[in-house]
Design an enzyme around this catalytic site. Structure first.
Site, mmCIF file in Angstrom:
data_model
loop_
_atom_site.group_PDB
_atom_site.id
_atom_site.type_symbol
_atom_site.label_atom_id
_atom_site.label_comp_id
_atom_site.label_asym_id
_atom_site.label_seq_id
_atom_site.Cartn_x
_atom_site.Cartn_y
_atom_site.Cartn_z
ATOM 1 N N ASP A 80 50.036 44.851 44.542
ATOM 2 C CA ASP A 80 49.136 44.259 43.537
ATOM 3 C C ASP A 80 49.056 45.180 42.318
ATOM 4 O OD1 ASP A 80 48.488 42.117 45.232
ATOM 5 O OD2 ASP A 80 46.366 42.182 44.684
ATOM 6 N N TYR B 79 46.905 45.475 60.284
ATOM 7 C CA TYR B 79 46.869 44.015 60.237
ATOM 8 C C TYR B 79 46.952 43.411 61.637
ATOM 9 C CZ TYR B 79 47.343 43.235 55.193
ATOM 10 O OH TYR B 79 47.131 43.149 53.855
HETATM 11 C C1 IPM Z 1 49.642 39.329 50.350
HETATM 12 C C2 IPM Z 1 48.262 38.797 50.625
HETATM 13 C C3 IPM Z 1 48.071 38.635 52.122
HETATM 14 C C4 IPM Z 1 48.208 40.008 52.759
HETATM 15 C C5 IPM Z 1 46.743 37.963 52.528
HETATM 16 C C6 IPM Z 1 46.610 36.588 51.900
HETATM 17 C C7 IPM Z 1 46.580 37.889 54.009
HETATM 18 O O1 IPM Z 1 47.307 39.639 50.050
HETATM 19 O O2 IPM Z 1 50.617 38.667 50.773
HETATM 20 O O3 IPM Z 1 49.755 40.372 49.727
HETATM 21 O O4 IPM Z 1 47.253 40.786 52.823
HETATM 22 O O5 IPM Z 1 49.312 40.325 53.192
HETATM 23 MG MG MG Z 2 48.118 41.156 48.818
#
Ligand code: IPM
Ligand code: MG
Length: 348
Positions: free
Chosen positions: A246, A136
């Site tokens: 997720d 990231y």
């Molecule tokens: C999360 C989201 C974020 C991430 C995005 C919106 C940048 O998917 O908080 O999981 O990837 O961290």
């Molecule tokens: Mg996410």
């Protein structure tokens, strides 16, 4: 105590509005809320997804209650102007490195899980996701290979201090729960992961009472759907944690149910649902506000040490579900407002 209220894009304002109603109905007092634009909404208003004024408020505040960011209108902007940069910028500028994502199945939602009810019922885990490093935040860009091909790259990197501090949060979280920590990496392929594993093992010397295991991320993805009950706390890097959280949310019923806290190692934190801005249903009153309400409960618990009120909010959410409250993501047809009503009624 000051709370920065950042509703953001898409369904963000709707779910934040219901959360504020519920906090009010719960009689939570002594918190001052100050609102500011963030994400695509801020870009449209002020030309930047994380305007100086919003960042300054977030720095000044004791906690941040966040809706969601993401707006298809902004998809063709340069990356640094896209809505997602707001949440990444907040995490980075405020040193919010420890993202706690609990996934627990409310028994009433066993049928909403993507898993068979008897498998889903066992889920009660926390993903401790690092949010200040990894691909990231590594060097990234586009370049041309010697053969003249376009190439994109994102460097994955963690230093030992970054790994040690998130490992400690993982061990502490496990110690306060069932005492089991699973560190997820890809040490069979990645050097970053090899260092991750070495450092986690070094840190474990201070946590002899916690049972440590290691798992490759591909196996962890498989185990999460095969037997999620085996996990207590998972500690992992930014990218793997994004994906696994997720996945865990669908195992636990719906992505509309999972809250999160991102902490800086002190009491300060950013609280947000793990789901996104859901532009496809924005403004239609269909979004499930429960993940945001549960995020507010986490805020009361972690930033303000008000666990009795946090317990009350969580109990009200459970009761609303037991009373049959179901938004579309949970297989029902209740609106965002009706879900809020159900939680308010359950508080009474
Ligand atoms: C999360 C989201 C974020 C991430 C995005 C919106 C940048 O998917 O908080 O999981 O990837 O961290
Ligand atoms: Mg996410």
């Amino acid at each position: 105590m000051l709370v920065a209220l950042l509703p953001g894009d898409g369904i963000g304002p709707e779910i934040i509005a219901q959360t504020m109603r519920v906090l009010d109905a719960a009689g939570v007092t002594g918190l001052e809320f100050e609102e500011a634009p963030v994400g695509g909404a801020a870009y449209k208003q002020l030309g930047h997804p994380l305007p100086e004024s919003t960042l300054a408020l977030a720095k000044r505040a004791d906690a941040i209650l966040f809706g969601a960011v993401g707006d298809p209108d902004c998809d063709s902007l340069e990356r640094h102007l896209r809505p997602e940069q707001a949440i990444l910028g907040l995490r980075k500028h405020l040193g919010l490195f420890a993202n706690l994502r609990p996934a627990k199945l409310f028994p009433e939602l066993a049928d909403a899980s993507a898993l068979r009810p008897e498998v889903a019922k066992a889920i009660d885990l926390v993903i401790v996701r690092e949010t200040n490093g990894d691909v990231y935040f590594g060097e990234k860009g586009h370049r041309t290979t010697p053969e003249g091909l376009r190439q994109g790259y994102d460097v994955m990197a963690y230093n030992e201090a970054e790994i040690a501090r998130i490992a400690k949060v993982g061990f502490e979280t496990a110690r306060a729960r069932r005492g089991k920590l699973c560190s997820v990496d890809k040490a069979n392929v990645l050097e970053t992961s090899q260092l991750w594993r070495d450092v986690v093992i070094e840190v474990s010397a201070d946590y002899q009472d916690v049972e440590l295991s290691h798992m490759y991320v591909d196996n962890a993805a498989m185990q999460l759907v095969r037997n999620p009950g085996q996990f207590d706390v998972i500690v992992t890097g930014n990218l793997f944690g994004d994906i696994l959280s997720d996945q865990a949310s669908m195992c636990a019923g719906s992505i509309g149910m999972l809250p999160s806290a991102t902490l800086d190692g002190s009491n300060k934190g950013l609280y947000e649902p793990i789901h996104g801005s859901a532009p496809d249903i924005a403004g239609q009153g269909k979004a499930n506000p429960l993940a945001t309400i549960l995020s507010a409960a986490m805020m009361l618990r972690y930033s303000f040490d008000r666990s009795a009120e946090a317990d009350r909010l969580e109990a009200a959410v459970a009761k609303a579900l037991a009373n049959g409250a179901r938004s579309a993501d949970l297989g029902g047809s209740m609106s965002t407002q009706e879900m809020g009503d159900a939680v308010v009624a359950a508080l009474a």
